[in-house]
Write an enzyme that holds these catalytic residues in place. Structure first.
Site, PDB file in Angstrom:
ATOM      1  N   LYS A   1       4.909   6.488   2.253  1.00  0.00           N
ATOM      2  CA  LYS A   1       5.081   7.945   2.309  1.00  0.00           C
ATOM      3  C   LYS A   1       5.710   8.311   3.651  1.00  0.00           C
ATOM      4  O   LYS A   1       5.238   7.883   4.710  1.00  0.00           O
ATOM      5  CB  LYS A   1       3.729   8.655   2.132  1.00  0.00           C
ATOM      6  CG  LYS A   1       3.160   8.444   0.721  1.00  0.00           C
ATOM      7  CD  LYS A   1       1.925   9.265   0.496  1.00  0.00           C
ATOM      8  CE  LYS A   1       1.203   8.874  -0.791  1.00  0.00           C
ATOM      9  NZ  LYS A   1       1.851   9.297  -2.029  1.00  0.00           N
TER      10      LYS A   1
ATOM     11  N   HIS B   1      -5.675   2.869   1.157  1.00  0.00           N
ATOM     12  CA  HIS B   1      -4.871   4.014   1.601  1.00  0.00           C
ATOM     13  C   HIS B   1      -5.475   4.752   2.796  1.00  0.00           C
ATOM     14  O   HIS B   1      -4.802   4.998   3.796  1.00  0.00           O
ATOM     15  CB  HIS B   1      -4.689   5.019   0.461  1.00  0.00           C
ATOM     16  CG  HIS B   1      -4.114   4.424  -0.792  1.00  0.00           C
ATOM     17  ND1 HIS B   1      -3.154   3.444  -0.783  1.00  0.00           N
ATOM     18  CD2 HIS B   1      -4.354   4.679  -2.105  1.00  0.00           C
ATOM     19  CE1 HIS B   1      -2.833   3.133  -2.027  1.00  0.00           C
ATOM     20  NE2 HIS B   1      -3.554   3.866  -2.840  1.00  0.00           N
TER      21      HIS B   1
ATOM     22  N   ASP C   1       0.899  -1.150   0.000  1.00  0.00           N
ATOM     23  CA  ASP C   1       0.000   0.000   0.000  1.00  0.00           C
ATOM     24  C   ASP C   1       0.935   1.197   0.000  1.00  0.00           C
ATOM     25  O   ASP C   1       1.586   1.475   1.015  1.00  0.00           O
ATOM     26  CB  ASP C   1      -0.885   0.005   1.250  1.00  0.00           C
ATOM     27  CG  ASP C   1      -1.863   1.155   1.219  1.00  0.00           C
ATOM     28  OD1 ASP C   1      -1.429   2.297   0.950  1.00  0.00           O
ATOM     29  OD2 ASP C   1      -3.067   0.933   1.465  1.00  0.00           O
ATOM     30  N   HIS C   2       1.049   1.871  -1.131  1.00  0.00           N
ATOM     31  CA  HIS C   2       2.139   2.850  -1.236  1.00  0.00           C
ATOM     32  C   HIS C   2       1.967   4.024  -0.274  1.00  0.00           C
ATOM     33  O   HIS C   2       2.915   4.755  -0.021  1.00  0.00           O
ATOM     34  CB  HIS C   2       2.364   3.291  -2.689  1.00  0.00           C
ATOM     35  CG  HIS C   2       1.388   4.299  -3.189  1.00  0.00           C
ATOM     36  ND1 HIS C   2       0.155   3.960  -3.662  1.00  0.00           N
ATOM     37  CD2 HIS C   2       1.463   5.649  -3.301  1.00  0.00           C
ATOM     38  CE1 HIS C   2      -0.487   5.048  -4.038  1.00  0.00           C
ATOM     39  NE2 HIS C   2       0.289   6.098  -3.828  1.00  0.00           N
TER      40      HIS C   2
HETATM   41  C1  BG6 Z   1      -3.517   4.697  -6.370  1.00  0.00           C
HETATM   42  C2  BG6 Z   1      -4.880   4.781  -6.976  1.00  0.00           C
HETATM   43  O1  BG6 Z   1      -3.436   3.610  -5.492  1.00  0.00           O
HETATM   44  O2  BG6 Z   1      -3.243   5.898  -5.667  1.00  0.00           O
HETATM   45  C3  BG6 Z   1      -4.970   5.967  -7.901  1.00  0.00           C
HETATM   46  O3  BG6 Z   1      -5.167   3.587  -7.681  1.00  0.00           O
HETATM   47  C4  BG6 Z   1      -4.550   7.239  -7.218  1.00  0.00           C
HETATM   48  O4  BG6 Z   1      -6.285   6.120  -8.442  1.00  0.00           O
HETATM   49  C5  BG6 Z   1      -3.226   7.050  -6.491  1.00  0.00           C
HETATM   50  O5  BG6 Z   1      -4.413   8.246  -8.194  1.00  0.00           O
HETATM   51  C6  BG6 Z   1      -2.931   8.245  -5.606  1.00  0.00           C
HETATM   52  O6  BG6 Z   1      -1.641   8.130  -5.098  1.00  0.00           O
HETATM   53  P1  BG6 Z   1      -0.824   9.419  -4.671  1.00  0.00           P
HETATM   54  O7  BG6 Z   1       0.442   8.867  -4.121  1.00  0.00           O
HETATM   55  O8  BG6 Z   1      -0.643  10.252  -5.901  1.00  0.00           O
HETATM   56  O9  BG6 Z   1      -1.660  10.119  -3.647  1.00  0.00           O
END
Ligand code: BG6
Length: 485
Positions: free
Chosen positions: A181, A239, A176-177
């Site tokens: 952060k 997220h 989960d990126h």
């Molecule tokens: C992704 C979603 O996981 O996260 C996207 O699938 C979204 O739809 C993105 O744009 C947002 O990530 P960040 O890091 O730009 O907030």
């Protein structure tokens, strides 16, 4: 620190994520000397490309998505030589597996091997079965599963079961990126290394909490996936709930992965289940309409999609509650949307006002603002004496820290650290199977309620902060979203 060489195989290599995020993240780690020369990055996808074609795509991606100041062409060329490609349908047992087998079987089986699944989640089980049947899962193999893990509780459980058949849980890295952060990780430091906050981190002192992830972009070229998912599955199930866990969890007994994940799981399990009445009154769903920015038209969701109709939400606001002693009665307002006024991800902790005031007017409540992105930082609002007025007059001001200039560092993209954590085998910032399932257990009734028509689709103009219904959601409690404060 020395880094061992590894093989990093990406299924879904021709997709947006690989070119936009994964290859640039690995390149940055190459610049940081964490990618030894014997490391190979192997793209796998169905398209009939060869190494050179794929390198060309990777090169173009690096020249677009790496910061201009870091685009050293010599280094890009050297890095690109470590990039390979195999034309392979990972979900099909009868596809041509021999190229990948030949590439990988050259090592003695003890080189770290990462399979990154950047395909549709419904293929994860089949890919894993095939990796096992083709003898490609070694003792040092880890798989990284991109979100969303499934589209419902049942499909998530099925993925967990099928992947878990072949690999132990500590070799399965559900990414989960948002946990990559820096500022999300910093919540742990802010809370647990600063007693001044942690002592106030409860319903006695906190009035409400807002978590926002607003984007200015639309669905772009991802309409096919997005229209089947929507903001709740795409952003909230993963997220936003992960950020909520970091904000709301009790202190873990250690910074060991399972101790941290046990605390996050407790939060997910304590989320008050959404009844039909809650869904009606405490959720807002919206879809972006045509807008206008600097005189230029911004297309609507349907125009982006090239469809006549869609029941998919591109915006959502939810009032959630956590049933624990710490959080009883504190609303958590979650909000995310595409084509909003600004790109910002943030947490706002609104403290309670004092019930008694020495001053003729009640002081503004203190507010802690954690900026996840952009401009990573934190600020705390304070009341001070207004220097231009009498001694009873107050004025709001801030203690504000901008992390990047303070620490003189580049804030890395969230994928960089996470990919290397997977290489090192550190699961701390990855999601355990029970967390994924607990999150779906809370989300699913909302999806079901919406499909019963409990929450009509609100409309919002592109380039705004979302539909009026979202403002009303907070107004009912006498609160405002951050931008209106
Ligand atoms: C992704 C979603 O996981 O996260 C996207 O699938 C979204 O739809 C993105 O744009 C947002 O990530 P960040 O890091 O730009 O907030």
């Amino acid at each position: 620190q020395t880094y061992p060489p590894f093989d990093f195989i990406i299924f879904g290599a021709t997709g947006d994520l690989t070119i936009r995020k994964l290859i640039p993240a690995l390149f940055y780690r190459y610049l940081d000397k964490q990618i030894p020369a014997e490391t190979r990055i192997i793209g796998a996808a169905r398209s009939a490309l060869n190494d050179n074609d794929f390198r060309e795509r990777a090169r173009a991606g690096l020249n677009q998505f790496v910061q201009e100041s870091d685009r050293d062409q010599e280094k890009i060329e050297a890095f690109i030589q470590q990039v390979h490609y195999v034309s392979l349908d990972g979900a099909n047992a009868n596809s041509n597996w021999s190229d990948l087998q030949n590439l990988l079987n050259g090592d003695k089986g003890n080189k770290i091997r990462i399979f990154y699944f950047a395909t549709a989640p419904r293929l994860y089980g089949d890919i894993c079965d095939n990796l096992s049947d083709k003898g490609l899962l070694t003792e040092t193999t880890r798989v990284v599963l991109e979100k969303p893990i499934g589209t419902s509780l049942e499909t998530a459980q099925e993925i967990n079961r099928r992947v878990g058949k072949h690999l132990p849980e500590n070799h399965i890295f559900r990414i989960d990126h948002y946990l990559g952060k820096e500022t999300v990780q910093n919540i742990i430091a802010l809370r647990f290394a600063n007693p001044v906050f942690e002592r106030l981190w409860n319903s006695d002192s906190i009035d409400y909490i807002q978590i926002t992830a607003a984007e200015t972009v639309g669905v772009g070229s991802r309409g096919g996936y997005y229209d089947g998912a929507g903001a709740l599955r795409d952003m909230v199930q993963n997220h936003l709930l992960q950020v909520l866990c970091m904000v709301a969890m009790d202190p873990p007994i250690s910074l060991n992965a399972d101790d941290l994940r046990n605390e996050k799981l407790k939060v997910l399990r304590s989320l008050k289940p959404m009844t039909d009445e809650d869904i009606r009154t405490n959720t807002v769903r919206g879809q972006y309409q045509e807008g206008n920015k600097n005189g230029e038209k911004i297309p609507s969701y349907l125009e982006d999609l090239k469809k006549d109709s869609s029941d998919t939400e591109t915006f959502i606001a939810i009032k959630a509650q956590i049933n624990t002693a710490r959080w009883s009665g504190v609303p958590f307002y979650l909000r995310t949307g595409k084509r909003m006024a600004e790109k910002t991800s943030e947490i706002v902790i609104q403290f309670k006002s004092s019930t008694w005031s020495l001053f003729p007017t009640s002081p503004e409540p203190n507010r802690l603002h954690i900026r996840i992105q952009p401009d990573e930082g934190v600020s705390l609002s304070l009341q001070v004496k207004d220097p231009s007025k009498s001694h009873t007059s107050l004025r709001s001001t801030f203690i504000d820290i901008d992390f990047s200039p303070t620490f003189h560092i580049r804030y890395p993209d969230s994928y960089e650290g996470l990919l290397m954590d997977a290489v090192r085998g550190d699961p701390l910032l990855f999601i355990r199977c029970d967390e994924v399932e607990a999150a779906w257990r809370w989300i699913e009734p909302i999806l079901n309620g919406w499909s019963k028509g409990l929450t009509p689709m609100a409309k919002y103009k592109s380039g705004t902060w979302g539909p009026n219904e979202a403002t009303e959601l907070l107004a009912k409690d006498g609160h405002l979203w951050h931008e209106d404060m």
